[in-house]
Design an enzyme around this catalytic site. Structure first.
Site, PDB file in Angstrom:
ATOM      1  N   CYS A 106      38.709 -15.770  59.912  1.00 47.03           N
ATOM      2  CA  CYS A 106      39.753 -14.895  59.376  1.00 47.03           C
ATOM      3  C   CYS A 106      39.591 -13.440  59.834  1.00 47.03           C
ATOM      4  CB  CYS A 106      39.769 -15.021  57.860  1.00 47.03           C
ATOM      5  SG  CYS A 106      41.377 -14.667  57.173  1.00 47.03           S
ATOM      6  N   ARG A 111      51.966 -13.422  52.389  1.00 44.84           N
ATOM      7  CA  ARG A 111      50.626 -13.858  52.857  1.00 44.84           C
ATOM      8  C   ARG A 111      50.653 -15.367  53.085  1.00 44.84           C
ATOM      9  NH1 ARG A 111      46.731 -10.293  52.667  1.00 44.84           N
ATOM     10  NH2 ARG A 111      45.061 -11.842  52.607  1.00 44.84           N
ATOM     11  N   HIS A 149      38.810 -20.890  55.489  1.00 46.34           N
ATOM     12  CA  HIS A 149      37.722 -20.634  54.545  1.00 46.34           C
ATOM     13  C   HIS A 149      37.387 -21.960  53.845  1.00 46.34           C
ATOM     14  CE1 HIS A 149      38.290 -16.253  54.765  1.00 46.34           C
ATOM     15  NE2 HIS A 149      39.591 -16.453  54.634  1.00 46.34           N
TER      16      HIS A 149
HETATM   17  N1  GLN Z   1      42.431  -8.864  55.981  1.00 48.18           N
HETATM   18  C1  GLN Z   1      42.882  -9.923  56.877  1.00 48.18           C
HETATM   19  C2  GLN Z   1      44.290 -10.437  56.518  1.00 48.18           C
HETATM   20  O1  GLN Z   1      44.741 -10.260  55.418  1.00 48.18           O
HETATM   21  C3  GLN Z   1      41.894 -11.074  56.843  1.00 48.18           C
HETATM   22  C4  GLN Z   1      41.831 -11.745  55.464  1.00 48.18           C
HETATM   23  C5  GLN Z   1      40.662 -12.711  55.340  1.00 48.18           C
HETATM   24  O2  GLN Z   1      39.606 -12.539  55.985  1.00 48.18           O
HETATM   25  N2  GLN Z   1      40.854 -13.736  54.463  1.00 48.18           N
HETATM   26  O3  GLN Z   1      44.923 -11.070  57.353  1.00 48.18           O
END
Ligand code: GLN
EC number: 6.3.5.13
Length: 251
Positions: free
Chosen positions: A93, A127, A191
């Site tokens: 990520c 998101r 993740h």
């Molecule tokens: N901050 C980055 C995003 O929002 C990565 C998020 C994360 O590592 N889960 O895309």
């Protein structure tokens, strides 16, 4: 045999239990009699990196990514050399996003990347959140990889993906690609931690890291993965039964 695993910025890149990937790599190596040293690489405690066999970067919020970039950028040339030399890099990520040229966050701030690989990431509306099922062409036995994703950034590239999105969003929710493979670099949005329910991927990383280090073909002794594979299959079934993922609210 032994492996040196560098855990990059464990104090900052530590979302959603990503440090569990270090534990899985360490245990699956030690269970086979492979000695393991885990090196924590932080802003306060830099280490040489040249002796790394595996480099792990976990997930982080936009703020953490920005915080560590100026420090990490000091090592961009060395990291590029290590990548080209075949050192295994697993980047999850936020860690994945940092390998590219830049990441434009949800507020339009441009976070410079290491430019180790030729891709970019930009945050878009909403998101990409949820369980994700991926089908990979990696020669790792099981074709599927399961995990959880939560990212605002959408990543665009022409590299070989880690796999095809069967359910979920992946790199950008549009091109059906998840992650990236380049030499011994795996970038992914998964993740979970990623490796706890994907032991076949963990073993691929261990095998490749040992083969580069000892310059010979390595076949790892099989482990009793009954529980890990049961967990993998249960999550896969759950994901397949879930409805179409919906883009979540921006933070
Ligand atoms: N901050 C980055 C995003 O929002 C990565 C998020 C994360 O590592 N889960 O895309």
């Amino acid at each position: 045999m032994e492996l040196r695993i560098y855990h990059m910025y464990p104090d900052l890149l530590n979302l959603y239990g990503d440090r569990g990937n270090i534990i899985v790599l360490e245990r699956r190596s030690r269970w086979r009699g492979i000695r393991v040293e885990v090196v924590n690489f932080t802003r306060e405690e830099e280490r040489s990196l040249e002796d790394a066999d595996i480099i792990f970067l976990g997930g982080g919020s936009d703020r953490e990514q920005e915080l560590l970039y100026s420090h990490l950028s000091k090592f961009k040339n060395l990291l590029k050399e290590l990548v080209e030399a075949g050192v295994f890099v697993l980047a999850v990520c936020g860690g994945y996003q940092l390998l590219g040229k830049y990441y434009i966050d949800a507020y339009g701030n441009k976070i410079e990347g290491l430019s180790i690989l030729d891709f970019y990431t930009q945050a878009e509306k909403g998101r990409l959140i949820g369980n994700i099922l991926v089908e990979t062409n990696l020669p790792i036995g099981l074709k599927t990889i399961v995990g959880f994703e939560n990212h605002g950034g959408r990543t665009y590239h022409d590299y070989t993906p880690l796999g095809k999105v069967i359910k979920g969003f992946g790199n950008n929710g549009k091109d059906n690609k998840e992650g990236l493979i380049y030499k011994n670099v795996i970038g992914t949005y998964l993740h979970g931690p990623l490796l706890s329910k994907n032991p076949h991927l963990a073993d691929y990383i261990i095998k490749k890291a040992l083969e580069r280090k000892y310059k010979k073909e390595i076949s790892l002794a099989p482990l009793n993965d009954y529980e890990e594979i049961l967990a993998h299959e249960r999550v896969k079934d759950k994901i397949l039964k879930e409805g179409k993922p919906k883009i979540g609210l921006s933070l």
